[in-house]
Design a protein around this motif. Structure first.
Motif, mmCIF file in Angstrom:
data_model
loop_
_atom_site.group_PDB
_atom_site.id
_atom_site.type_symbol
_atom_site.label_atom_id
_atom_site.label_comp_id
_atom_site.label_asym_id
_atom_site.label_seq_id
_atom_site.Cartn_x
_atom_site.Cartn_y
_atom_site.Cartn_z
ATOM 1 N N ARG B 49 0.714 -1.138 0.307
ATOM 2 C CA ARG B 49 -0.275 0.428 0.562
ATOM 3 C C ARG B 49 0.949 1.411 -0.220
ATOM 4 O O ARG B 49 0.585 1.893 -0.978
ATOM 5 C CB ARG B 49 -0.914 -0.145 0.989
ATOM 6 C CG ARG B 49 -2.015 0.827 1.036
ATOM 7 C CD ARG B 49 -3.165 0.095 1.868
ATOM 8 N NE ARG B 49 -3.521 -0.902 2.281
ATOM 9 C CZ ARG B 49 -4.468 -1.074 2.594
ATOM 10 N NH1 ARG B 49 -4.667 -0.414 4.076
ATOM 11 N NH2 ARG B 49 -4.917 -3.145 2.358
ATOM 12 N N ARG B 52 1.971 1.460 -3.121
ATOM 13 C CA ARG B 52 1.025 2.210 -4.312
ATOM 14 C C ARG B 52 1.102 3.626 -4.369
ATOM 15 O O ARG B 52 0.468 4.397 -5.163
ATOM 16 C CB ARG B 52 -0.106 0.992 -3.825
ATOM 17 C CG ARG B 52 -0.966 1.304 -4.973
ATOM 18 C CD ARG B 52 -2.435 1.464 -3.963
ATOM 19 N NE ARG B 52 -3.219 2.011 -4.998
ATOM 20 C CZ ARG B 52 -4.265 0.987 -6.475
ATOM 21 N NH1 ARG B 52 -4.076 -0.163 -6.133
ATOM 22 N NH2 ARG B 52 -5.163 1.719 -7.405
ATOM 23 N N VAL B 117 3.802 -1.422 -8.648
ATOM 24 C CA VAL B 117 3.173 -0.408 -7.515
ATOM 25 C C VAL B 117 4.744 -0.667 -7.052
ATOM 26 O O VAL B 117 5.311 0.662 -6.246
ATOM 27 C CB VAL B 117 2.876 -0.700 -6.278
ATOM 28 C CG1 VAL B 117 0.850 -0.647 -6.967
ATOM 29 C CG2 VAL B 117 2.752 -2.194 -6.490
ATOM 30 N N ASP B 131 -0.842 -4.444 -8.802
ATOM 31 C CA ASP B 131 -1.998 -4.280 -7.900
ATOM 32 C C ASP B 131 -3.239 -4.993 -8.186
ATOM 33 O O ASP B 131 -4.589 -4.435 -7.654
ATOM 34 C CB ASP B 131 -2.374 -2.961 -8.123
ATOM 35 C CG ASP B 131 -3.080 -2.117 -9.787
ATOM 36 O OD1 ASP B 131 -2.544 -3.051 -9.834
ATOM 37 O OD2 ASP B 131 -3.305 -1.301 -9.204
ATOM 38 N N TYR B 161 -2.356 -8.149 -4.352
ATOM 39 C CA TYR B 161 -0.939 -7.914 -4.876
ATOM 40 C C TYR B 161 -0.898 -8.767 -4.944
ATOM 41 O O TYR B 161 -0.148 -9.919 -4.779
ATOM 42 C CB TYR B 161 -0.460 -6.842 -3.899
ATOM 43 C CG TYR B 161 -0.858 -5.305 -4.006
ATOM 44 C CD1 TYR B 161 -0.794 -4.580 -4.241
ATOM 45 C CD2 TYR B 161 -1.203 -5.159 -2.310
ATOM 46 C CE1 TYR B 161 -1.384 -3.266 -3.778
ATOM 47 C CE2 TYR B 161 -2.026 -3.925 -2.856
ATOM 48 C CZ TYR B 161 -2.159 -2.797 -2.923
ATOM 49 O OH TYR B 161 -2.581 -1.498 -2.723
#
Lengths: 178, 286
Positions: B49, B52, B117, B131, B161
């Motif tokens: 995350r 990302r 990502v 992702d 992911y």
């Protein structure tokens, strides 16, 4: 004691964030990635338990490994640095200091810049050599490795010295106000 | 006994050091065997995350360049459409055998679009994280392609992911062939530049020119046959002297990878069960 712990945790998160979000993406001609995480290990006073320093070193290395997909490499290098840090600090600290040495936090002010830079250089070299030797375990390009070690050490030295000068600059302002 | 305890108390940091180094070493050497090791890679949810967010920010900064590229591509495609339309109006409406062949090779495959990502090109073991995960239909050992050509193979699929083993990882090994000649070999990477890889195990009598196209062979169920991989830059004898080794200029630009597609083989389960069945019947016959 608790305040100490939280200050340490703050530095831990701050340095890890800087490393992961900025410095991992810095490369000069594809080599020389600065490694600033080890600055965290260098800031432990001689009074800190050596077990604690080793454990923090491992934790810092592991967190960085998770971000860079280099399982165990940073962890091994920083654990070793955690073991050697108290010895290194004692070796580079000027002998004629009158104050109680065990409580002195390592900084450029306490040690003087030349001694601090030497201390930093040795630490950075140890970390880079161990890290790239472990990486080369699976694949060996010794010229690339040498450039990486030298370039990475130089960049790390530069950036950590910059952070150190900001840190002790900020500290002196606070003292001035008080 | 007392001395021993004192000794242990005094030097306990040495024991911690040794234990932690052993843990590091275990992580280092058993990374690929550990199924649970996904916690220690950037395919773990929290890390992915954060990566990302970073990738989104970089994508935003790169928008200008992307726009320029898209415009250029658009113009090129429009031209191509014009040419093709002209060609189509001339041509007979009955599909030729080659057209049918191309359609057949992509039949049974569908594509899942994904965004990169996190990515690396400078290490000897590079990995890419995208992702899309199991919830989107991505599973391990699926092929990944980009607009330029082959990217790699999915090695771990999390819920949202997945981690990809790209062509530019020393552990990567993809079966490829030379277009129009059907000589095949395995594509491997040596850990150097991310622009080049090597095609090994091609027989010495194969006639191969510099500039020939390399494409996937389709011998595994991972990639359909005929996906572009790169072009031959130079042809040499392999170190063992028994086969040819070709330097291949990879068509995918791994340094600027942002949008990829995962190839889903709809008939894969059927094909694999058939292969298993064949193997079993072979054992029975013996």
């Amino acid at each position: 004691m608790l305040g100490n712990f939280f200050r340490r945790l703050f530095y831990f998160v701050l340095l890890l964030a800087l490393q992961v979000l900025i410095f991992n993406h810095v490369q000069i001609l594809g080599y020389a990635t600065p490694m600033i995480c080890l600055y965290f290990i260098l800031l432990f006073p001689p009074s800190a338990s050596r077990t604690v320093v080793v454990a923090w070193g491992f934790l810092m290395g592991l967190c960085q490994d998770i971000f860079t997909n280099t399982p165990g490499m940073n962890a091994a290098a920083l654990t070793l640095l955690g073991l050697l840090q108290p010895v290194l600090y004692k070796a580079f600290l000027a002998k004629d200091s009158d104050e109680d040495e065990s409580e002195l936090l390592p900084s450029a002010r306490v040690m003087g810049w030349p001694a601090f830079l030497r201390y930093l250089l040795v630490a950075v070299l140890i970390q880079q050599v161990v890290f790239y030797l472990l990486e080369a375990f699976s694949f060996f390009h010794w010229q690339d490795m040498l450039i990486n070690i030298l370039g990475g050490s130089l960049m790390s030295l530069l950036f950590i010295a910059a952070i150190e000068s900001v840190r002790i600059g900020g500290a002196s302002k606070q003292q001035g106000r008080a | 006994m007392h001395n021993l305890l004192e000794f242990l108390k005094k030097y306990n940091y040495w024991f911690l050091f040794i234990v932690l180094e052993i843990i590091s070493g275990t992580l280092l050497f058993h990374f690929n065997q550990f199924q649970g090791s996904v916690w220690f890679t950037s395919a773990n949810e929290v890390v992915a995350r954060i990566d990302r967010q970073y990738a989104d920010m970089m994508a935003f900064i790169r928008l200008k360049q992307v726009n320029k590229d898209l415009t250029r591509q658009n113009i090129r495609l429009q031209r191509q459409v014009n040419e093709l339309r002209a060609a189509l109006s001339k041509a007979n409406h009955v599909p030729t055998p080659t057209e049918r062949q191309v359609l057949d090779s992509l039949k049974g495959y569908s594509l899942i679009e994904a965004r990169v990502v996190s990515n690396s090109i400078l290490k000897s073991e590079n990995y890419i994280v995208i992702d899309k995960g199991q919830d989107d239909g991505v599973h391990t050992e699926m092929g990944v392609i980009a607009s330029g050509g082959v990217v790699g193979i999915v090695v771990y699929a999390g819920r949202h992911y997945s981690m990809i083993l790209p062509t530019i990882n020393v552990k990567s090994n993809i079966s490829c062939r030379i277009r129009h000649s059907n000589y095949f070999g395995s594509l491997q990477w040596d850990g150097g530049s991310s622009l080049y890889a090597y095609l090994n195990d091609v027989p010495r009598y194969a006639k191969i020119k510099v500039g020939d196209y390399v494409e996937t062979s389709g011998y595994s169920t991972v990639f359909p046959s005929g996906i572009f991989v790169g072009r031959v830059v130079s042809v040499d004898n392999a170190p063992d002297g028994l086969s040819l080794q070709m330097k291949v200029n990879l068509s995918t630009d791994f340094g600027a990878l942002s949008d990829v597609c995962v190839v889903v083989n709809d008939e894969r389960a059927e094909l694999e069960s058939l292969q298993l069945h064949l193997m079993k019947s072979g054992e029975n016959a013996q």
